[in-house]
Design a protein around this motif. Structure first.
Motif, short mmCIF file in Angstrom:
data_model
loop_
_atom_site.label_atom_id
_atom_site.label_comp_id
_atom_site.label_asym_id
_atom_site.label_seq_id
_atom_site.Cartn_x
_atom_site.Cartn_y
_atom_site.Cartn_z
N HIS A 111 28.91 -5.21 -15.13
CA HIS A 111 28.78 -5.62 -16.54
C HIS A 111 29.75 -6.73 -16.86
CE1 HIS A 111 32.50 -3.48 -17.74
NE2 HIS A 111 32.08 -2.47 -16.98
N ALA A 112 29.47 -7.44 -17.95
CA ALA A 112 30.41 -8.43 -18.47
C ALA A 112 31.69 -7.72 -18.87
CB ALA A 112 29.81 -9.17 -19.65
N HIS A 113 32.83 -8.38 -18.64
CA HIS A 113 34.12 -7.77 -18.99
C HIS A 113 34.94 -8.76 -19.80
CE1 HIS A 113 37.46 -5.05 -18.90
NE2 HIS A 113 36.90 -4.25 -18.03
N ILE A 114 34.34 -9.17 -20.91
CA ILE A 114 35.02 -10.08 -21.82
C ILE A 114 34.35 -9.93 -23.19
CG2 ILE A 114 33.51 -12.02 -21.19
CD1 ILE A 114 35.93 -13.88 -21.61
N SER A 115 35.14 -9.81 -24.22
CA SER A 115 34.62 -9.69 -25.57
C SER A 115 33.60 -8.56 -25.65
CB SER A 115 34.03 -11.03 -26.03
OG SER A 115 33.78 -11.03 -27.41
N TYR A 116 32.45 -8.77 -26.32
CA TYR A 116 31.44 -7.72 -26.49
C TYR A 116 30.16 -8.01 -25.70
CZ TYR A 116 32.41 -3.86 -29.75
OH TYR A 116 32.82 -2.68 -30.31
N LEU A 117 30.23 -8.91 -24.71
CA LEU A 117 29.01 -9.33 -24.03
C LEU A 117 28.37 -8.23 -23.20
CD1 LEU A 117 29.75 -12.98 -22.81
CD2 LEU A 117 28.35 -12.23 -24.74
N ARG A 118 29.14 -7.22 -22.80
CA ARG A 118 28.52 -6.21 -21.94
C ARG A 118 27.47 -5.40 -22.68
NH1 ARG A 118 29.43 -0.73 -21.63
NH2 ARG A 118 31.29 0.11 -22.66
N ALA A 119 27.36 -5.55 -24.02
CA ALA A 119 26.31 -4.87 -24.76
C ALA A 119 24.94 -5.17 -24.18
CB ALA A 119 26.36 -5.27 -26.24
N THR A 120 24.74 -6.39 -23.69
CA THR A 120 23.44 -6.76 -23.11
C THR A 120 23.56 -7.29 -21.68
OG1 THR A 120 23.61 -8.97 -24.11
CG2 THR A 120 22.40 -7.28 -25.34
N VAL A 121 24.78 -7.54 -21.21
CA VAL A 121 24.97 -8.07 -19.86
C VAL A 121 25.47 -6.93 -18.97
CG1 VAL A 121 26.16 -9.78 -18.43
CG2 VAL A 121 25.44 -10.37 -20.76
N HIS A 122 24.53 -6.22 -18.38
CA HIS A 122 24.88 -5.09 -17.51
C HIS A 122 23.66 -4.70 -16.67
CE1 HIS A 122 23.49 -3.03 -21.32
NE2 HIS A 122 22.67 -2.47 -20.43
N GLY A 123 23.93 -4.00 -15.56
CA GLY A 123 22.86 -3.53 -14.70
C GLY A 123 23.40 -2.54 -13.67
N ALA A 124 22.50 -1.90 -12.94
CA ALA A 124 22.88 -0.86 -11.99
C ALA A 124 23.20 -1.45 -10.62
CB ALA A 124 21.76 0.16 -11.86
N LEU A 125 24.08 -0.76 -9.90
CA LEU A 125 24.41 -1.06 -8.51
C LEU A 125 24.07 0.20 -7.72
CD1 LEU A 125 25.77 -3.03 -6.48
CD2 LEU A 125 27.96 -2.02 -7.09
N ALA A 126 22.92 0.19 -7.06
CA ALA A 126 22.39 1.38 -6.37
C ALA A 126 22.80 1.34 -4.91
CB ALA A 126 20.87 1.42 -6.50
N ILE A 127 23.65 2.29 -4.49
CA ILE A 127 24.21 2.30 -3.14
C ILE A 127 23.58 3.43 -2.34
CG2 ILE A 127 26.32 2.37 -1.77
CD1 ILE A 127 27.86 1.77 -4.38
N SER A 128 22.93 3.08 -1.25
CA SER A 128 22.32 4.06 -0.35
C SER A 128 23.21 4.25 0.89
CB SER A 128 20.94 3.57 0.09
OG SER A 128 20.09 3.42 -1.03
N PRO A 129 23.03 5.34 1.63
CA PRO A 129 23.79 5.52 2.87
C PRO A 129 23.48 4.41 3.87
CG PRO A 129 22.74 7.58 2.20
CD PRO A 129 22.16 6.50 1.35
N ARG A 130 24.40 4.19 4.80
CA ARG A 130 24.17 3.24 5.89
C ARG A 130 22.90 3.62 6.65
NH1 ARG A 130 28.82 0.45 8.51
NH2 ARG A 130 30.65 0.66 7.16
N ALA A 131 22.31 2.62 7.29
CA ALA A 131 21.12 2.87 8.11
C ALA A 131 21.44 3.94 9.16
CB ALA A 131 20.68 1.57 8.78
N GLY A 132 20.55 4.92 9.26
CA GLY A 132 20.76 6.01 10.21
C GLY A 132 21.46 7.21 9.62
N ASN A 133 22.08 7.04 8.44
CA ASN A 133 22.73 8.17 7.77
C ASN A 133 21.80 8.74 6.71
OD1 ASN A 133 24.91 7.58 9.34
ND2 ASN A 133 26.20 6.79 7.69
N ALA A 134 22.08 9.94 6.28
CA ALA A 134 21.23 10.63 5.31
C ALA A 134 22.05 11.05 4.11
CB ALA A 134 20.56 11.84 5.95
N TYR A 135 21.36 11.26 3.00
CA TYR A 135 22.01 11.87 1.84
C TYR A 135 22.43 13.30 2.19
CZ TYR A 135 20.04 8.18 -1.18
OH TYR A 135 19.72 6.99 -1.77
N PRO A 136 23.49 13.83 1.56
CA PRO A 136 23.86 15.24 1.78
C PRO A 136 23.04 16.19 0.91
CG PRO A 136 25.45 14.20 0.36
CD PRO A 136 24.48 13.12 0.75
#
Length: 544
Positions: A111-136
């Protein structure tokens, strides 16, 4: 590629920041977006990947981006808070953020980290396991992003500018949203309510982000239970619940099984607002519709979940204290102890010209210090040895001991203004007790630490007792977070390893509070090895 990069893939993305006109609540509004999207793009990565994001600022405002919860940046230059790790990207200019995802799986966000811009400037960072690894946990059939946020029927930069000019607090938002839409109970919104199609019998991983600016939320799905499997990209012991409590800044990974009869079901979010006084906020549930495959979108009205009352602190406290880490490694001894009071205060304005009590202005403070942004980024000043930008004397304790959650004398309402930092030895184990205070008002505060995750080893109500409360600390399997909600009229104790060299902001993630000075900065010194040493700044680092 930077020498500290891991052995994963290179994920490269272009972010173009600009303004566009959108319609919400019956009105058109110009907002700042990334790549024309609100919420912004989802970055899908795997643990170990090196992430490179080229940012072009075509907006009329100064800009920085923060990679919220990425703890092992190995270069604090990429962290993003304005005047801490970098100076702003001015309109028309560019900057490239380069960092590595190390030892984290689940959902984070940017997200934006200045003033109030993060109200609309933001998004998800979706992290999956490394290739060959599985979720627990059992592999889900699909993933669904859920981003909670707030909407102002105004220019958000004007909202914060007016508050700073008058010395008051910013106006509250006009609506809440799920994936950018307010939902069926807000004006002119029904046709655009977010709809999520699911298939009976399948299991879905909800990647939930609370990007709200000012409020924590209760979140519930009608007639469905959920299983929490990660918070802030750290796995939890599986926790089944029918309601989530999610602070601004927090992320949650939740398993949802489509176990009900075919039909339409609301997922709803309502404010958790802990102030006992009468406060102004939108007490309307924001909704999205969960639609089973084969059901008609217009055949019946969706079923509404029964959300807790907005001030249900017992439910919020139970949820936060029930969560447990799946793979804990809690520091058992402490090298550095701090006790930090948090809350508000009042400072004088010339000629009693502000909107606060007796013409003063409201400020936030930590240990009676209200943070002031410097003119040069703290990390730049630290690395280059520039004097006069900050002092290294942020106190370990408040200057006066008082009844923090009782009636605080007005003589204690005026904090000092300053840019003070706390210096930490590399790899030292740190314990901080955050103590809520009743100065002006009392409420839940979500405290976010940049560059680190921490274990929440204890929480409680009232004043922290250093003689008796540590006996009840959980040093076995406490949840690891990057943002903790300090209970209303209470305290929270955290522990972490200062193993990430650089300058790291700690602040309340209610942006209206942070804008008033509810912040401080840690500087972690270099370690003995090359990988534990702050590297030189990137060549395109914006200058003040």
């Amino acid at each position: 590629m930077a020498p500290w990069a891991a052995s994963g893939a290179l994920v490269e993305q272009n972010f173009t920041v600009g303004t566009q006109s959108v319609t919400r609540l019956c009105n058109q509004q110009n907002i700042v977006t990334v790549n024309g999207q609100f919420p912004g793009p989802i970055l899908s990565v795997s643990e170990g990947d090196n992430v490179v994001v080229h940012v072009q600022n075509n907006s009329p405002y100064n800009l920085t981006l923060h990679w919220h919860g990425v703890r092992q940046l190995r270069s604090c230059w990429a962290d993003g808070p304005a005047y801490v790790s970098q100076c702003p990207i001015t309109p028309g200019n560019t900057f490239t953020y380069n960092f590595t995802i190390t030892g984290q799986e689940g959902t984070l966000w940017w997200h934006a980290h200045i003033s109030y811009l993060r109200a609309t400037v933001h998004g998800a960072l979706a992290i999956s396991p490394r290739a060959g690894n599985a979720y627990p946990f059992p592999t889900p059939d699909a993933e669904i992003p859920i981003i909670l946020s707030e909407w102002w029927d105004a220019n958000v930069e004007d909202v914060i500018a007016d508050a700073i000019r008058t010395g008051g607090v910013p106006n509250d938002s006009d609506a809440f949203t799920i994936n950018g839409q307010p939902g069926d109970f807000f004006p002119c919104s029904t046709n655009d309510t977010t709809r999520i199609l699911i298939e009976a019998g399948k299991t879905y991983l909800l990647r939930i982000v609370n990007a709200a600016m000012i409020h924590a939320h209760f979140f519930k799905i009608a007639q469905h239970n959920m299983t929490v499997v990660a918070v802030d990209a750290v796995y939890t012991k599986q926790y089944e619940t029918d309601v989530l409590v999610i602070q601004p800044g927090n992320t949650m990974d939740v398993l949802l099984t489509a176990s009900q009869q075919s039909g339409l079901y609301y997922m709803g979010a309502r404010v958790y607002f802990s102030q006992p006084q009468n406060g102004q906020f939108v007490n309307i549930t924001t909704t999205a519709i969960l639609q089973y495959n084969g059901s008609s979108s217009s055949s019946s009205s969706p079923i509404l979940p029964d959300l807790p009352p907005f001030n249900d602190t017992p439910t919020a406290f139970k949820f936060s204290t029930d969560l447990r880490s799946l793979r804990p490694s809690v520091p058992q001894t402490v090298d550095q102890e701090m006790f930090i009071t948090e809350g508000f205060g009042l400072v004088s304005c010339p000629n009693n010209s502000c909107a606060g009590i007796n013409g003063s202005r409201a400020v936030g403070s930590l240990n009676n210090i209200s943070y002031v942004d410097p003119d040069i980024a703290i990390l730049q000043a630290y690395y280059s040895g520039i004097d006069g930008v900050f002092t290294r004397d942020f106190p370990d304790n408040p200057p006066v001991v008082f009844n923090y959650t009782g009636n605080v004398p007005v003589s204690l309402w005026e904090p000092e203004l300053g840019t003070r930092v706390k210096v930490l030895k590399f790899n030292s184990s740190v314990q901080i007790v955050f103590q809520n205070t009743r100065i002006i008002t009392i409420e839940n505060h979500p405290i976010h630490l940049h560059g680190h995750d921490f274990y929440v080893v204890g929480q409680g109500f009232g004043n922290y007792n250093s003689q008796t409360d540590p006996a009840n600390f959980n040093l076995v399997d406490p949840q690891m977070l990057n943002t903790v909600g300090v209970p209303t009229g209470g305290w929270a104790a955290i522990r972490f390893q200062a193993n990430n060299p650089g300058a790291w902001l700690l602040h309340c993630h209610f942006d209206s509070h942070s804008a008033l000075g509810f912040d401080m900065v840690f500087i972690t010194e270099d370690g003995p090895g090359n990988s534990d040493t702050l590297p030189p700044p990137p060549l395109d680092l914006p200058q003040c």
